[in-house]
Design a protein around this motif. Structure first.
Motif, PDB file in Angstrom:
ATOM      1  N   LYS A 135      16.807  12.745  12.197  1.00 56.53           N
ATOM      2  CA  LYS A 135      17.777  13.110  13.235  1.00 56.53           C
ATOM      3  C   LYS A 135      17.095  13.022  14.591  1.00 56.53           C
ATOM      4  N   ASP A 136      17.908  13.112  15.650  1.00 60.21           N
ATOM      5  CA  ASP A 136      17.382  13.073  17.032  1.00 60.21           C
ATOM      6  C   ASP A 136      16.512  11.845  17.270  1.00 60.21           C
ATOM      7  N   GLY A 137      16.924  10.728  16.699  1.00 59.55           N
ATOM      8  CA  GLY A 137      16.183   9.499  16.934  1.00 59.55           C
ATOM      9  C   GLY A 137      14.901   9.388  16.139  1.00 59.55           C
ATOM     10  N   GLN A 138      14.609  10.380  15.287  1.00 61.24           N
ATOM     11  CA  GLN A 138      13.401  10.337  14.471  1.00 61.24           C
ATOM     12  C   GLN A 138      13.714   9.654  13.148  1.00 61.24           C
ATOM     13  N   SER A 139      13.050   8.566  12.887  1.00 66.64           N
ATOM     14  CA  SER A 139      13.259   7.884  11.616  1.00 66.64           C
ATOM     15  C   SER A 139      11.905   7.575  10.987  1.00 66.64           C
ATOM     16  N   SER A 140      11.875   7.609   9.676  1.00 60.89           N
ATOM     17  CA  SER A 140      10.630   7.360   8.951  1.00 60.89           C
ATOM     18  C   SER A 140      10.193   5.904   9.124  1.00 60.89           C
ATOM     19  N   PHE A 141       8.886   5.705   9.105  1.00 60.77           N
ATOM     20  CA  PHE A 141       8.344   4.353   9.252  1.00 60.77           C
ATOM     21  C   PHE A 141       6.960   4.308   8.626  1.00 60.77           C
ATOM     22  N   SER A 142       6.438   3.109   8.442  1.00 60.98           N
ATOM     23  CA  SER A 142       5.066   2.967   7.965  1.00 60.98           C
ATOM     24  C   SER A 142       4.350   1.926   8.813  1.00 60.98           C
ATOM     25  N   PHE A 143       3.026   1.978   8.795  1.00 60.15           N
ATOM     26  CA  PHE A 143       2.248   1.035   9.595  1.00 60.15           C
ATOM     27  C   PHE A 143       0.934   0.706   8.894  1.00 60.15           C
ATOM     28  N   LYS A 144       0.371  -0.436   9.270  1.00 54.04           N
ATOM     29  CA  LYS A 144      -0.898  -0.880   8.710  1.00 54.04           C
ATOM     30  C   LYS A 144      -2.057  -0.297   9.508  1.00 54.04           C
ATOM     31  N   CYS A 145      -3.131   0.031   8.805  1.00 52.44           N
ATOM     32  CA  CYS A 145      -4.361   0.484   9.477  1.00 52.44           C
ATOM     33  C   CYS A 145      -5.512   0.278   8.491  1.00 52.44           C
ATOM     34  N   HIS A 146      -6.725   0.445   8.963  1.00 53.55           N
ATOM     35  CA  HIS A 146      -7.921   0.285   8.127  1.00 53.55           C
ATOM     36  C   HIS A 146      -7.894  -1.060   7.397  1.00 53.55           C
ATOM     37  N   ARG A 147      -7.670  -2.084   8.208  1.00 56.04           N
ATOM     38  CA  ARG A 147      -7.708  -3.459   7.724  1.00 56.04           C
ATOM     39  C   ARG A 147      -8.599  -4.270   8.661  1.00 56.04           C
ATOM     40  N   ASP A 148      -9.238  -5.268   8.100  1.00 63.67           N
ATOM     41  CA  ASP A 148     -10.125  -6.121   8.879  1.00 63.67           C
ATOM     42  C   ASP A 148      -9.941  -7.545   8.379  1.00 63.67           C
ATOM     43  N   GLY A 149      -9.125  -8.315   9.093  1.00 61.21           N
ATOM     44  CA  GLY A 149      -8.804  -9.656   8.621  1.00 61.21           C
ATOM     45  C   GLY A 149      -8.051  -9.574   7.305  1.00 61.21           C
ATOM     46  N   ASN A 150      -8.604 -10.234   6.274  1.00 60.61           N
ATOM     47  CA  ASN A 150      -7.977 -10.188   4.958  1.00 60.61           C
ATOM     48  C   ASN A 150      -8.458  -9.020   4.111  1.00 60.61           C
ATOM     49  N   ASN A 151      -9.376  -8.228   4.637  1.00 62.84           N
ATOM     50  CA  ASN A 151      -9.901  -7.075   3.896  1.00 62.84           C
ATOM     51  C   ASN A 151      -9.001  -5.859   4.110  1.00 62.84           C
ATOM     52  N   VAL A 152      -8.631  -5.239   3.000  1.00 62.94           N
ATOM     53  CA  VAL A 152      -7.741  -4.072   3.044  1.00 62.94           C
ATOM     54  C   VAL A 152      -8.497  -2.884   2.464  1.00 62.94           C
ATOM     55  N   TYR A 153      -8.460  -1.754   3.152  1.00 66.48           N
ATOM     56  CA  TYR A 153      -9.241  -0.591   2.748  1.00 66.48           C
ATOM     57  C   TYR A 153      -8.340   0.622   2.500  1.00 66.48           C
ATOM     58  N   ALA A 154      -8.780   1.498   1.616  1.00 66.51           N
ATOM     59  CA  ALA A 154      -8.028   2.718   1.311  1.00 66.51           C
ATOM     60  C   ALA A 154      -8.025   3.666   2.507  1.00 66.51           C
ATOM     61  N   VAL A 155      -6.890   4.332   2.699  1.00 63.60           N
ATOM     62  CA  VAL A 155      -6.800   5.439   3.658  1.00 63.60           C
ATOM     63  C   VAL A 155      -7.132   6.708   2.876  1.00 63.60           C
ATOM     64  N   ASN A 156      -8.288   7.295   3.147  1.00 67.70           N
ATOM     65  CA  ASN A 156      -8.768   8.432   2.361  1.00 67.70           C
ATOM     66  C   ASN A 156      -8.348   9.780   2.901  1.00 67.70           C
ATOM     67  N   ALA A 157      -8.128   9.879   4.201  1.00 65.23           N
ATOM     68  CA  ALA A 157      -7.895  11.193   4.799  1.00 65.23           C
ATOM     69  C   ALA A 157      -6.961  11.081   5.994  1.00 65.23           C
ATOM     70  N   ILE A 158      -6.058  12.052   6.111  1.00 65.02           N
ATOM     71  CA  ILE A 158      -5.168  12.194   7.259  1.00 65.02           C
ATOM     72  C   ILE A 158      -5.211  13.656   7.683  1.00 65.02           C
ATOM     73  N   SER A 159      -5.581  13.914   8.929  1.00 70.80           N
ATOM     74  CA  SER A 159      -5.649  15.290   9.437  1.00 70.80           C
ATOM     75  C   SER A 159      -4.855  15.403  10.725  1.00 70.80           C
ATOM     76  N   PHE A 160      -4.003  16.411  10.806  1.00 74.28           N
ATOM     77  CA  PHE A 160      -3.205  16.631  12.010  1.00 74.28           C
ATOM     78  C   PHE A 160      -3.921  17.563  12.974  1.00 74.28           C
ATOM     79  N   HIS A 161      -3.841  17.224  14.267  1.00 77.50           N
ATOM     80  CA  HIS A 161      -4.409  18.090  15.303  1.00 77.50           C
ATOM     81  C   HIS A 161      -3.582  19.373  15.353  1.00 77.50           C
ATOM     82  N   PRO A 162      -4.230  20.542  15.322  1.00 74.98           N
ATOM     83  CA  PRO A 162      -3.483  21.803  15.178  1.00 74.98           C
ATOM     84  C   PRO A 162      -2.629  22.180  16.389  1.00 74.98           C
TER      85      PRO A 162
END
Length: 334
Positions: free
Chosen positions: A220-247
Protein backbone atom coordinates in the motif's frame (compact mmCIF):
# COMPACT_ATOMS: atom_id res chain seq x y z
CA UNK A 1 27.64 3.52 -9.72
CA UNK A 2 28.67 4.38 -6.18
CA UNK A 3 32.34 3.74 -5.59
CA UNK A 4 33.48 0.78 -3.54
CA UNK A 5 35.79 1.47 -0.66
CA UNK A 6 38.34 -0.82 0.96
CA UNK A 7 37.25 -1.04 4.60
CA UNK A 8 39.91 -0.07 7.13
CA UNK A 9 38.39 -1.77 10.10
CA UNK A 10 39.40 -2.87 13.59
CA UNK A 11 40.14 -6.56 14.00
CA UNK A 12 38.79 -8.01 17.24
CA UNK A 13 41.45 -10.08 19.05
CA UNK A 14 41.15 -13.71 20.20
CA UNK A 15 38.41 -14.79 17.81
CA UNK A 16 37.23 -18.42 17.38
CA UNK A 17 39.34 -21.23 15.91
CA UNK A 18 36.68 -22.35 13.44
CA UNK A 19 33.91 -20.89 11.26
CA UNK A 20 31.86 -18.01 12.68
CA UNK A 21 28.12 -18.71 12.42
CA UNK A 22 26.44 -15.67 13.99
CA UNK A 23 27.04 -12.24 15.53
CA UNK A 24 24.73 -10.38 17.92
CA UNK A 25 25.07 -7.02 19.69
CA UNK A 26 23.42 -6.50 23.07
CA UNK A 27 20.40 -4.15 22.87
CA UNK A 28 21.55 -2.20 25.95
CA UNK A 29 25.38 -2.16 25.88
CA UNK A 30 28.28 -2.54 23.49
CA UNK A 31 28.69 -6.26 24.09
CA UNK A 32 29.14 -8.43 21.01
CA UNK A 33 28.33 -12.16 21.02
CA UNK A 34 30.07 -14.45 18.52
CA UNK A 35 29.00 -18.08 17.97
CA UNK A 36 31.26 -20.55 16.23
CA UNK A 37 31.67 -24.03 14.81
CA UNK A 38 34.44 -24.50 17.41
CA UNK A 39 31.63 -25.11 20.00
CA UNK A 40 32.14 -21.72 21.67
CA UNK A 41 30.10 -18.60 22.25
CA UNK A 42 32.32 -15.62 23.01
CA UNK A 43 31.26 -12.23 24.36
CA UNK A 44 33.40 -9.15 23.77
CA UNK A 45 33.13 -5.74 25.36
CA UNK A 46 33.53 -2.98 22.78
CA UNK A 47 35.21 0.21 23.97
CA UNK A 48 33.65 2.71 21.60
CA UNK A 49 35.92 5.59 22.59
CA UNK A 50 39.08 3.57 22.00
CA UNK A 51 37.64 1.57 19.10
CA UNK A 52 38.87 -1.60 20.75
CA UNK A 53 37.39 -4.86 22.04
CA UNK A 54 38.15 -7.13 24.99
CA UNK A 55 37.06 -10.68 25.81
CA UNK A 56 34.41 -10.65 28.54
CA UNK A 57 33.02 -14.20 28.70
CA UNK A 58 33.08 -17.59 26.97
CA UNK A 59 30.91 -20.69 27.27
CA UNK A 60 30.53 -23.85 25.20
CA UNK A 61 28.09 -26.29 23.62
CA UNK A 62 28.76 -29.98 22.95
CA UNK A 63 28.81 -29.34 19.19
CA UNK A 64 29.08 -26.53 16.67
CA UNK A 65 27.12 -23.41 17.66
CA UNK A 66 24.93 -22.08 14.83
CA UNK A 67 23.10 -19.11 16.38
CA UNK A 68 22.91 -16.69 19.31
CA UNK A 69 20.60 -13.91 20.53
CA UNK A 70 20.38 -11.43 23.43
CA UNK A 71 17.45 -10.85 25.78
CA UNK A 72 15.94 -7.38 25.48
CA UNK A 73 17.41 -6.30 28.83
CA UNK A 74 20.87 -7.54 27.81
CA UNK A 75 21.26 -9.72 30.91
CA UNK A 76 21.14 -13.08 29.13
CA UNK A 77 22.30 -14.68 25.89
CA UNK A 78 20.82 -17.78 24.26
CA UNK A 79 22.41 -20.02 21.64
CA UNK A 80 21.71 -23.21 19.73
CA UNK A 81 23.68 -25.70 17.70
CA UNK A 82 24.40 -29.14 16.32
CA UNK A 83 24.17 -30.70 19.81
CA UNK A 84 20.39 -30.11 19.32
CA UNK A 85 20.40 -28.03 22.51
CA UNK A 86 19.53 -24.45 23.31
CA UNK A 87 21.61 -22.90 26.08
CA UNK A 88 21.19 -19.76 28.17
CA UNK A 89 24.14 -17.80 29.53
CA UNK A 90 23.54 -15.39 32.43
CA UNK A 91 25.88 -12.42 32.17
CA UNK A 92 25.59 -11.68 35.90
CA UNK A 93 26.41 -15.15 37.22
CA UNK A 94 28.60 -16.18 34.24
CA UNK A 95 26.80 -19.54 34.25
CA UNK A 96 25.20 -21.38 31.33
CA UNK A 97 22.37 -23.91 31.39
CA UNK A 98 20.36 -25.90 28.85
CA UNK A 99 16.88 -24.47 28.17
CA UNK A 100 15.80 -26.15 24.89
CA UNK A 101 16.01 -29.49 23.07
CA UNK A 102 15.22 -30.58 19.50
CA UNK A 103 15.49 -33.83 17.51
CA UNK A 104 17.99 -32.21 15.11
CA UNK A 105 20.37 -29.21 15.17
CA UNK A 106 18.97 -25.83 16.23
CA UNK A 107 19.73 -23.48 13.34
CA UNK A 108 18.21 -20.26 14.70
CA UNK A 109 17.13 -18.83 18.05
CA UNK A 110 15.29 -15.64 19.04
CA UNK A 111 13.82 -14.04 22.16
CA UNK A 112 10.11 -13.27 21.93
CA UNK A 113 10.44 -9.54 22.54
CA UNK A 114 6.84 -8.66 23.44
CA UNK A 115 6.87 -11.04 26.42
CA UNK A 116 8.48 -10.89 29.85
CA UNK A 117 12.16 -11.72 29.73
CA UNK A 118 11.80 -15.50 29.62
CA UNK A 119 10.29 -16.69 26.32
CA UNK A 120 12.62 -18.03 23.60
CA UNK A 121 11.81 -19.32 20.12
CA UNK A 122 13.97 -21.99 18.41
CA UNK A 123 13.94 -23.19 14.79
CA UNK A 124 15.42 -26.56 13.90
CA UNK A 125 16.30 -28.90 11.07
CA UNK A 126 13.72 -31.25 12.63
CA UNK A 127 11.05 -29.12 10.84
CA UNK A 128 9.67 -27.58 14.03
CA UNK A 129 9.67 -24.19 15.72
CA UNK A 130 9.38 -24.40 19.50
CA UNK A 131 8.71 -21.84 22.21
CA UNK A 132 10.40 -22.23 25.58
CA UNK A 133 9.91 -20.63 28.96
CA UNK A 134 13.52 -20.51 30.11
CA UNK A 135 12.43 -21.58 33.61
CA UNK A 136 10.91 -24.92 32.54
CA UNK A 137 12.40 -27.85 30.56
CA UNK A 138 9.47 -28.63 28.25
CA UNK A 139 8.33 -26.42 25.35
CA UNK A 140 5.37 -24.11 25.83
CA UNK A 141 4.42 -24.72 22.21
CA UNK A 142 5.74 -26.71 19.24
CA UNK A 143 4.73 -25.82 15.68
CA UNK A 144 5.42 -27.90 12.58
CA UNK A 145 6.75 -26.07 9.52
CA UNK A 146 6.99 -27.43 5.93
CA UNK A 147 10.73 -28.13 5.90
CA UNK A 148 14.02 -27.72 7.80
CA UNK A 149 14.40 -24.25 9.30
CA UNK A 150 17.34 -22.42 7.72
CA UNK A 151 16.74 -18.88 8.98
CA UNK A 152 14.32 -16.91 11.14
CA UNK A 153 13.81 -13.36 12.37
CA UNK A 154 11.43 -11.90 14.91
CA UNK A 155 10.47 -8.28 15.49
CA UNK A 156 7.19 -8.29 17.36
CA UNK A 157 4.56 -8.93 16.19
CA UNK A 158 6.26 -10.32 13.04
CA UNK A 159 7.96 -13.71 12.90
CA UNK A 160 9.36 -14.80 9.52
CA UNK A 161 10.75 -18.31 8.97
CA UNK A 162 12.69 -19.41 5.88
CA UNK A 163 12.96 -23.17 5.34
CA UNK A 164 14.44 -25.62 2.88
CA UNK A 165 12.67 -25.89 -0.49
CA UNK A 166 12.09 -22.09 -0.48
CA UNK A 167 9.09 -22.02 1.88
CA UNK A 168 8.50 -18.80 3.83
CA UNK A 169 6.17 -19.05 6.84
CA UNK A 170 4.96 -15.81 8.44
CA UNK A 171 3.35 -15.56 11.89
CA UNK A 172 1.78 -12.86 13.98
CA UNK A 173 3.49 -13.73 17.26
CA UNK A 174 0.24 -13.00 19.11
CA UNK A 175 -1.18 -16.09 17.36
CA UNK A 176 1.80 -18.48 17.17
CA UNK A 177 -0.31 -21.59 16.47
CA UNK A 178 -1.52 -20.51 13.04
CA UNK A 179 0.53 -19.03 10.18
CA UNK A 180 -0.55 -15.59 9.03
CA UNK A 181 0.75 -16.48 5.60
CA UNK A 182 2.72 -19.31 3.94
CA UNK A 183 4.26 -18.55 0.57
CA UNK A 184 7.15 -19.52 -1.66
CA UNK A 185 10.24 -17.33 -1.62
CA UNK A 186 10.16 -14.62 -4.31
CA UNK A 187 13.67 -15.81 -5.22
CA UNK A 188 14.24 -18.87 -7.39
CA UNK A 189 17.00 -20.51 -5.38
CA UNK A 190 17.69 -21.68 -1.84
CA UNK A 191 17.00 -19.23 0.98
CA UNK A 192 20.02 -18.19 3.01
CA UNK A 193 18.70 -15.43 5.30
CA UNK A 194 15.57 -13.50 6.28
CA UNK A 195 15.57 -10.22 8.22
CA UNK A 196 12.53 -8.22 9.41
CA UNK A 197 12.10 -4.50 8.73
CA UNK A 198 12.59 -2.51 11.94
CA UNK A 199 8.91 -1.47 11.85
CA UNK A 200 7.77 -5.09 11.27
CA UNK A 201 5.85 -4.24 8.06
CA UNK A 202 7.84 -6.70 5.96
CA UNK A 203 11.12 -8.50 5.54
CA UNK A 204 14.17 -8.90 3.34
CA UNK A 205 15.19 -12.32 2.05
CA UNK A 206 18.53 -13.37 0.55
CA UNK A 207 19.42 -16.47 -1.46
CA UNK A 208 22.41 -18.43 -2.74
CA UNK A 209 22.03 -16.81 -6.19
CA UNK A 210 23.12 -13.27 -5.26
CA UNK A 211 19.64 -11.80 -5.02
CA UNK A 212 17.65 -10.04 -2.30
CA UNK A 213 13.87 -9.76 -2.14
CA UNK A 214 12.15 -6.88 -0.33
CA UNK A 215 8.74 -8.15 0.76
CA UNK A 216 5.94 -6.03 2.24
CA UNK A 217 3.23 -7.83 4.21
CA UNK A 218 0.60 -5.50 2.78
CA UNK A 219 1.37 -3.53 -0.37
CA UNK A 220 0.00 0.00 0.00
CA UNK A 221 0.99 3.68 -0.22
CA UNK A 222 3.05 3.01 -3.30
CA UNK A 223 5.09 0.32 -1.53
CA UNK A 224 5.42 -2.80 -3.62
CA UNK A 225 7.64 -5.83 -3.19
CA UNK A 226 10.66 -6.18 -5.45
CA UNK A 227 13.94 -8.04 -5.77
CA UNK A 228 17.39 -7.03 -6.96
CA UNK A 229 20.74 -8.54 -7.85
CA UNK A 230 23.80 -8.08 -5.64
CA UNK A 231 27.03 -9.90 -4.74
CA UNK A 232 27.75 -10.71 -8.35
CA UNK A 233 30.93 -10.20 -10.32
CA UNK A 234 30.57 -10.70 -14.05
CA UNK A 235 29.34 -14.26 -14.51
CA UNK A 236 30.18 -15.19 -10.91
CA UNK A 237 27.20 -15.39 -8.57
CA UNK A 238 27.67 -15.47 -4.79
CA UNK A 239 25.41 -16.34 -1.85
CA UNK A 240 23.90 -13.54 0.23
CA UNK A 241 24.78 -14.73 3.74
CA UNK A 242 23.60 -11.89 5.95
CA UNK A 243 21.13 -8.99 5.96
CA UNK A 244 21.12 -6.55 8.89
CA UNK A 245 18.85 -3.54 9.30
CA UNK A 246 20.13 -0.28 10.78
CA UNK A 247 18.25 0.15 14.08
CA UNK A 248 17.50 3.87 13.58
CA UNK A 249 17.32 4.53 9.84
CA UNK A 250 15.84 1.25 8.59
CA UNK A 251 18.41 1.06 5.81
CA UNK A 252 20.19 -2.29 5.61
CA UNK A 253 23.37 -4.16 4.85
CA UNK A 254 23.99 -7.22 2.73
CA UNK A 255 27.10 -9.38 2.92
CA UNK A 256 28.09 -12.37 0.87
CA UNK A 257 30.35 -15.18 -0.22
CA UNK A 258 32.21 -12.71 -2.42
CA UNK A 259 33.73 -11.12 0.71
CA UNK A 260 32.00 -7.76 0.27
CA UNK A 261 29.33 -5.85 2.14
CA UNK A 262 27.05 -3.03 1.01
CA UNK A 263 24.61 -0.59 2.59
CA UNK A 264 21.23 -0.10 0.86
CA UNK A 265 18.08 2.04 1.07
CA UNK A 266 15.01 -0.07 0.22
CA UNK A 267 12.67 2.95 0.04
CA UNK A 268 14.65 4.82 -2.62
CA UNK A 269 15.87 1.53 -4.15
CA UNK A 270 19.54 2.40 -4.27
CA UNK A 271 22.90 1.33 -2.94
CA UNK A 272 24.23 3.81 -0.41
CA UNK A 273 27.77 2.46 -0.08
CA UNK A 274 29.81 -0.50 -1.27
CA UNK A 275 32.97 -1.95 0.23
CA UNK A 276 35.50 -4.08 -1.60
CA UNK A 277 36.56 -7.65 -0.87
CA UNK A 278 37.88 -8.38 2.64
CA UNK A 279 39.70 -11.53 1.52
CA UNK A 280 37.26 -14.29 2.46
CA UNK A 281 33.48 -14.82 2.56
CA UNK A 282 31.47 -12.79 5.09
CA UNK A 283 29.37 -15.24 7.10
CA UNK A 284 27.55 -12.97 9.58
CA UNK A 285 26.86 -9.28 10.32
CA UNK A 286 25.14 -7.06 12.91
CA UNK A 287 24.71 -3.39 13.85
CA UNK A 288 25.05 -2.27 17.45
CA UNK A 289 22.08 -0.77 19.29
CA UNK A 290 22.41 2.78 17.88
CA UNK A 291 23.93 1.84 14.53
CA UNK A 292 27.31 3.46 15.11
CA UNK A 293 29.18 0.16 14.75
CA UNK A 294 28.78 -2.62 12.20
CA UNK A 295 30.40 -5.97 12.99
CA UNK A 296 31.11 -8.57 10.30
CA UNK A 297 32.78 -11.97 10.30
CA UNK A 298 35.27 -12.98 7.60
CA UNK A 299 35.02 -16.75 7.70
CA UNK A 300 34.33 -19.72 5.41
CA UNK A 301 30.56 -19.96 4.83
CA UNK A 302 30.27 -23.50 3.35
CA UNK A 303 28.66 -22.04 0.20
CA UNK A 304 30.90 -24.30 -1.92
CA UNK A 305 30.67 -27.33 0.35
CA UNK A 306 33.32 -29.17 2.31
CA UNK A 307 35.31 -29.87 -0.87
CA UNK A 308 36.27 -26.19 -1.07
CA UNK A 309 37.01 -25.76 2.63
CA UNK A 310 40.29 -24.01 3.25
CA UNK A 311 41.68 -23.28 6.67
CA UNK A 312 41.12 -19.55 6.48
CA UNK A 313 41.36 -17.12 9.34
CA UNK A 314 38.16 -16.52 11.26
CA UNK A 315 38.11 -12.80 11.90
CA UNK A 316 35.52 -10.43 13.34
CA UNK A 317 35.90 -6.84 12.18
CA UNK A 318 34.40 -3.72 13.70
CA UNK A 319 33.44 -1.01 11.22
CA UNK A 320 32.77 2.52 12.48
CA UNK A 321 29.63 3.55 10.58
CA UNK A 322 29.56 6.93 8.88
CA UNK A 323 26.16 8.59 9.07
CA UNK A 324 26.19 9.50 5.39
CA UNK A 325 26.71 5.83 4.46
CA UNK A 326 23.51 4.61 6.14
CA UNK A 327 21.17 7.62 6.08
CA UNK A 328 18.20 7.29 3.70
CA UNK A 329 18.38 9.27 0.48
CA UNK A 330 15.69 10.63 -1.80
CA UNK A 331 14.87 8.48 -4.77
CA UNK A 332 16.92 9.19 -7.86
CA UNK A 333 15.12 11.10 -10.62
CA UNK A 334 14.67 9.04 -13.74
Amino acid sequence: MINSEQPKDYRIPDTPDDGISALAFSPVADYLAVSSWDTSVRIYEINAAAGAAYGKALYRHEGAVLCCAWSKDGSKLVSGGTDKAGRLFDLTTQQSMQIAQHEAPIKTIKWVDNQPNNLVCTGSWDKTVKYWDTRTPTPVLSVDVPERVYTMDLISPLLVIGTAERHVVIYNIANPNTPYKTQPSPLKYQTRVVSCFINATGYAIGSIEGRVGIQYLEEKDGQSSFSFKCHRDGNNVYAVNAISFHPLHGTFSTAGSDGTFNFWDKDSKQRLKGFSNVGSPISATTFNRNGTFFAYAASYDWSKGYQSFQQTQNIVYLHAVKEEDVKPRPAKKR
